[in-house]
Design a protein around this motif. Structure first.
Motif: not given
Length: 246
Positions: A228-246
């Motif tokens: 959605t447009d919530a990320s309108s200024f975000c591209t090329g990003a890699i979001l970690r969604l891993d529960g805080g893996m060490r």
């Protein structure tokens, strides 16, 4: 209804994380395309989506490791809807192997084909069409293995590292109207987790700051952000969604 009248394509969309995203997109008003190798599973989910959310749902059989099947998926989607607003490259696989020297060429090619070759083909074609029109969003589902590789899933990790590279490259190639981002997932308790060896879940959770593996629904917030447009200024990003893996 943040995605009303939008068309969203999800590969590997009939189960696990893909199914969770399909349902979330439909709940926000999107027409959805559910693609996977098993057409019957896609059709069952498409029927559920139409009945529950009242949006359109197209099911397409597609093995994304096959270039021609990727092209057939693209043509089916544009024939039905005339456009794609969001593409989610979610299809993936990581077959088990006894040891690295037992990884055969067929297994290696299969892993690279599904996790890297398919996303490249779909993104290159759909992204080009998006960029020549009103734009859109592309979301790649990557893995923490891309940056925390071990010997247990090395071809998969290499493919996901390549997918991260594609994410940044396509962001540059298709900007400014097309945004390309990745969600780099840690361990999730999808149906695949039923095959985990005894004790693996506990070992994984011991290494996570949040103390638990993810549920499929945990991907929804990140997926909606990038779609959605919530990320309108975000591209090329890699979001970690891993529960805080060490």
């Amino acid at each position: 209804m943040k995605l009303r009248d939008k068309v969203v394509v999800v590969t590997g969309g009939s189960r696990g994380l893909g199914k969770a995203m399909v349902e979330a997109f439909a709940a926000e008003g999107a027409d959805v395309v559910i693609a996977s190798r098993k057409l019957d599973s896609c059709e069952r989910l498409a029927t559920e989506i139409r009945e529950k959310y009242g949006t359109r749902a197209l099911s397409v059989a597609c093995n994304v490791s096959d270039w021609a099947q990727c092209d057939a998926l693209i043509e089916a989607v544009y024939a039905e809807f005339g456009r794609v607003d969001v593409l989610v490259n979610n299809a993936g696989l990581s077959p088990l192997y006894l040891s690295l020297d037992q990884v055969g060429e067929a297994l290696f090619d299969k892993v690279i084909g599904v996790n890297l070759k398919g996303p490249f083909r779909l993104t290159s074609v759909i992204g080009t069409r998006m960029a020549s029109g009103p734009g859109g969003s592309i979301i790649n589902i990557s893995s923490i293995g891309a940056i925390r590789a071990d010997g247990q899933a090395l071809p998969y990790a290499a493919a996901k590292a390549g997918l991260n590279t594609l994410t940044e490259g396509f962001a540059q190639a298709f900007g400014p109207t097309v945004r390309t981002n990745a969600i780099q997932c840690g361990p999730f308790a999808t149906d695949i987790a039923a095959g985990w060896p005894d004790g693996l879940r506990e070992r994984l959770e011991a290494g996570l700051a949040l103390g638990r593996v993810g549920d499929p629904g945990d991907i929804v917030g990140a997926a909606l952000y990038f779609a959605t447009d919530a990320s309108s200024f975000c591209t090329g990003a890699i979001l970690r969604l891993d529960g805080g893996m060490r």
